[in-house]
Design a protein around this motif. Structure first.
Motif, PDB file in Angstrom:
ATOM      1  N   ALA A  75      44.564 116.312  52.225  1.00 44.72           N
ATOM      2  CA  ALA A  75      45.703 114.562  51.988  1.00 44.72           C
ATOM      3  C   ALA A  75      46.661 113.880  53.116  1.00 44.72           C
ATOM      4  O   ALA A  75      46.981 113.181  53.460  1.00 44.72           O
ATOM      5  N   ARG A  76      47.121 115.403  54.168  1.00 42.19           N
ATOM      6  CA  ARG A  76      47.117 115.411  54.709  1.00 42.19           C
ATOM      7  C   ARG A  76      46.751 114.895  55.541  1.00 42.19           C
ATOM      8  O   ARG A  76      47.425 114.046  56.677  1.00 42.19           O
ATOM      9  N   ARG A  77      45.612 115.160  55.965  1.00 43.09           N
ATOM     10  CA  ARG A  77      44.531 114.280  57.261  1.00 43.09           C
ATOM     11  C   ARG A  77      44.313 112.859  56.072  1.00 43.09           C
ATOM     12  O   ARG A  77      44.320 111.243  57.998  1.00 43.09           O
ATOM     13  N   GLN A  78      44.120 112.545  55.678  1.00 43.45           N
ATOM     14  CA  GLN A  78      44.499 111.227  55.035  1.00 43.45           C
ATOM     15  C   GLN A  78      46.038 110.197  55.503  1.00 43.45           C
ATOM     16  O   GLN A  78      45.737 109.278  55.825  1.00 43.45           O
ATOM     17  N   ALA A  79      46.788 110.721  55.165  1.00 40.20           N
ATOM     18  CA  ALA A  79      48.017 110.350  54.927  1.00 40.20           C
ATOM     19  C   ALA A  79      48.552 110.051  56.702  1.00 40.20           C
ATOM     20  O   ALA A  79      48.392 108.947  57.168  1.00 40.20           O
ATOM     21  N   ALA A  80      47.544 110.535  57.535  1.00 33.41           N
ATOM     22  CA  ALA A  80      48.223 110.582  59.015  1.00 33.41           C
ATOM     23  C   ALA A  80      47.360 109.538  59.684  1.00 33.41           C
ATOM     24  O   ALA A  80      47.734 108.751  60.485  1.00 33.41           O
ATOM     25  N   LYS A  81      46.412 109.604  59.224  1.00 32.36           N
ATOM     26  CA  LYS A  81      45.086 108.482  59.005  1.00 32.36           C
ATOM     27  C   LYS A  81      45.321 107.133  58.943  1.00 32.36           C
ATOM     28  O   LYS A  81      45.487 106.143  59.682  1.00 32.36           O
ATOM     29  N   LEU A 156      59.090 123.180  58.427  1.00 33.91           N
ATOM     30  CA  LEU A 156      57.789 123.175  58.829  1.00 33.91           C
ATOM     31  C   LEU A 156      57.224 121.957  57.537  1.00 33.91           C
ATOM     32  O   LEU A 156      56.701 121.178  57.672  1.00 33.91           O
ATOM     33  N   HIS A 157      58.139 121.649  56.867  1.00 33.41           N
ATOM     34  CA  HIS A 157      58.013 120.294  56.362  1.00 33.41           C
ATOM     35  C   HIS A 157      58.334 119.007  57.037  1.00 33.41           C
ATOM     36  O   HIS A 157      57.548 118.653  57.708  1.00 33.41           O
ATOM     37  N   VAL A 158      58.933 119.075  58.218  1.00 32.76           N
ATOM     38  CA  VAL A 158      59.875 118.506  59.205  1.00 32.76           C
ATOM     39  C   VAL A 158      58.599 117.945  60.190  1.00 32.76           C
ATOM     40  O   VAL A 158      57.793 116.933  60.842  1.00 32.76           O
ATOM     41  N   GLU A 159      57.696 119.473  60.460  1.00 34.16           N
ATOM     42  CA  GLU A 159      56.329 118.374  61.366  1.00 34.16           C
ATOM     43  C   GLU A 159      54.991 118.485  60.533  1.00 34.16           C
ATOM     44  O   GLU A 159      54.624 117.799  61.338  1.00 34.16           O
ATOM     45  N   ILE A 160      55.257 118.989  59.380  1.00 35.11           N
ATOM     46  CA  ILE A 160      54.265 118.162  58.970  1.00 35.11           C
ATOM     47  C   ILE A 160      54.329 116.695  58.514  1.00 35.11           C
ATOM     48  O   ILE A 160      53.851 115.410  58.971  1.00 35.11           O
ATOM     49  N   TYR A 161      55.808 116.173  58.468  1.00 36.51           N
ATOM     50  CA  TYR A 161      56.085 114.775  58.293  1.00 36.51           C
ATOM     51  C   TYR A 161      55.922 114.064  59.675  1.00 36.51           C
ATOM     52  O   TYR A 161      55.289 112.823  59.930  1.00 36.51           O
ATOM     53  N   GLU A 162      56.644 114.769  60.461  1.00 42.01           N
ATOM     54  CA  GLU A 162      56.123 113.578  62.278  1.00 42.01           C
ATOM     55  C   GLU A 162      54.704 114.250  62.167  1.00 42.01           C
ATOM     56  O   GLU A 162      53.934 112.956  62.670  1.00 42.01           O
ATOM     57  N   ALA A 163      53.964 114.673  62.529  1.00 42.19           N
ATOM     58  CA  ALA A 163      52.177 114.504  62.352  1.00 42.19           C
ATOM     59  C   ALA A 163      52.262 113.457  61.722  1.00 42.19           C
ATOM     60  O   ALA A 163      51.162 112.614  62.107  1.00 42.19           O
ATOM     61  N   ARG A 165      54.003 111.039  60.337  1.00 37.16           N
ATOM     62  CA  ARG A 165      54.078 110.115  60.720  1.00 37.16           C
ATOM     63  C   ARG A 165      53.577 109.044  62.233  1.00 37.16           C
ATOM     64  O   ARG A 165      53.597 108.030  62.475  1.00 37.16           O
ATOM     65  N   ASP A 166      53.282 109.971  63.389  1.00 38.26           N
ATOM     66  CA  ASP A 166      52.748 109.513  64.230  1.00 38.26           C
ATOM     67  C   ASP A 166      51.131 109.713  64.160  1.00 38.26           C
ATOM     68  O   ASP A 166      50.897 109.106  65.237  1.00 38.26           O
ATOM     69  N   GLY A 167      50.865 109.600  63.068  1.00 39.75           N
ATOM     70  CA  GLY A 167      49.843 109.578  62.859  1.00 39.75           C
ATOM     71  C   GLY A 167      48.413 110.308  63.593  1.00 39.75           C
ATOM     72  O   GLY A 167      47.353 110.533  63.888  1.00 39.75           O
ATOM     73  N   ALA A 172      48.333 117.072  61.606  1.00 41.11           N
ATOM     74  CA  ALA A 172      49.300 117.232  60.118  1.00 41.11           C
ATOM     75  C   ALA A 172      48.404 118.780  60.136  1.00 41.11           C
ATOM     76  O   ALA A 172      48.631 118.835  58.241  1.00 41.11           O
ATOM     77  N   MET A 173      47.132 118.561  59.664  1.00 44.26           N
ATOM     78  CA  MET A 173      46.541 120.064  59.542  1.00 44.26           C
ATOM     79  C   MET A 173      46.959 121.268  59.739  1.00 44.26           C
ATOM     80  O   MET A 173      47.308 122.140  58.112  1.00 44.26           O
ATOM     81  N   LYS A 174      47.081 120.938  60.417  1.00 42.37           N
ATOM     82  CA  LYS A 174      47.633 122.268  60.916  1.00 42.37           C
ATOM     83  C   LYS A 174      49.041 122.548  60.552  1.00 42.37           C
ATOM     84  O   LYS A 174      49.375 123.876  60.412  1.00 42.37           O
ATOM     85  N   ALA A 175      50.293 122.002  60.161  1.00 43.27           N
ATOM     86  CA  ALA A 175      51.178 122.336  60.379  1.00 43.27           C
ATOM     87  C   ALA A 175      51.632 122.519  58.805  1.00 43.27           C
ATOM     88  O   ALA A 175      52.059 123.553  58.532  1.00 43.27           O
ATOM     89  N   VAL A 176      50.219 121.640  57.825  1.00 45.10           N
ATOM     90  CA  VAL A 176      50.558 121.008  56.258  1.00 45.10           C
ATOM     91  C   VAL A 176      50.022 123.873  56.768  1.00 45.10           C
ATOM     92  O   VAL A 176      50.022 124.747  55.693  1.00 45.10           O
ATOM     93  N   ASP A 177      49.287 124.047  57.127  1.00 45.78           N
ATOM     94  CA  ASP A 177      48.860 125.236  57.123  1.00 45.78           C
ATOM     95  C   ASP A 177      50.184 126.451  56.815  1.00 45.78           C
ATOM     96  O   ASP A 177      50.125 127.906  56.215  1.00 45.78           O
ATOM     97  N   GLY A 178      50.905 126.023  58.287  1.00 47.39           N
ATOM     98  CA  GLY A 178      52.388 127.034  57.535  1.00 47.39           C
ATOM     99  C   GLY A 178      52.743 127.048  57.043  1.00 47.39           C
ATOM    100  O   GLY A 178      53.935 127.431  56.613  1.00 47.39           O
ATOM    101  N   ALA A 179      53.381 125.411  56.134  1.00 46.52           N
ATOM    102  CA  ALA A 179      53.883 125.219  55.207  1.00 46.52           C
ATOM    103  C   ALA A 179      53.388 125.463  53.674  1.00 46.52           C
ATOM    104  O   ALA A 179      54.043 126.090  53.159  1.00 46.52           O
TER     105      ALA A 179
END
Length: 180
Positions: A75-81, A156-163, A165-167, A172-179
């Protein structure tokens, strides 16, 4: 209602009648003078069926964590795209609320809002469908959040959001692993 019906049962116990059981899971609709009809199964009903299957197989909610990780990563990968600005705004508001949350319940509730917005931002019906079905089961995997861990989890949620947001799908996939 299904959880109440099944909470006292164990594998091998006798179930209530099919009519009562089917009505409890919302799979049938009884119409007076007309009969019993199959209903469309909504996501919550399907989630209840999943919960029954988990109970029947002695699976604890924590065993669903790998499913959550897989669903969240894609979901994060698709959202970033995709760059869904409406759901990015929902995530940003959730982050602000998360930072100000005063208790465990509030933190978990806003965490759910954040993750719902992320899955919605994917724009892909598969993750959205399974996110809806698994919502209650996956929510149970979120443990009590001690005060000293909230700042870390917020970060960690901020990292996901920023990834997202930045496309940047890889980030985004890496950040979610930590969250998770």
């Amino acid at each position: 209602m299904v959880h109440l019906l099944l909470s006292s049962l164990e594998v091998g116990d006798r179930l209530p009648s099919e009519r009562v059981f089917a009505g409890a899971i919302g799979a049938v609709e009884r119409r007076s003078g007309s009969g019993t009809y199959l209903r469309s199964l909504s996501s919550p009903m399907t989630g209840d069926a999943l919960a029954m299957g988990m109970m029947a197989n002695n699976l604890v909610p924590g065993s669903m964590m790998p499913v959550r990780v897989g669903l969240e990563r894609e979901a994060r990968r698709q959202a970033a795209k995709r760059g869904d600005h409406i759901n990015l705004a929902r995530m940003a508001v959730a982050l602000d609320t998360m930072r100000e949350s005063a208790d465990d319940h509030g933190f978990r509730e806003v965490d759910k809002v954040f993750h719902d917005a992320l899955v919605a931002a994917s724009g892909v019906r598969g993750p959205q469908f399974f996110g809806e079905i698994l919502r209650n089961t996956l929510t149970v995997t979120v443990r009590e959040v001690p005060l000293d861990e909230r700042d870390h989890l917020h970060g960690l949620h901020v990292e996901i959001y920023e990834a997202v947001r930045d496309g940047d799908p890889a980030r985004a996939m890496k950040a979610v692993d930590g969250a998770l």
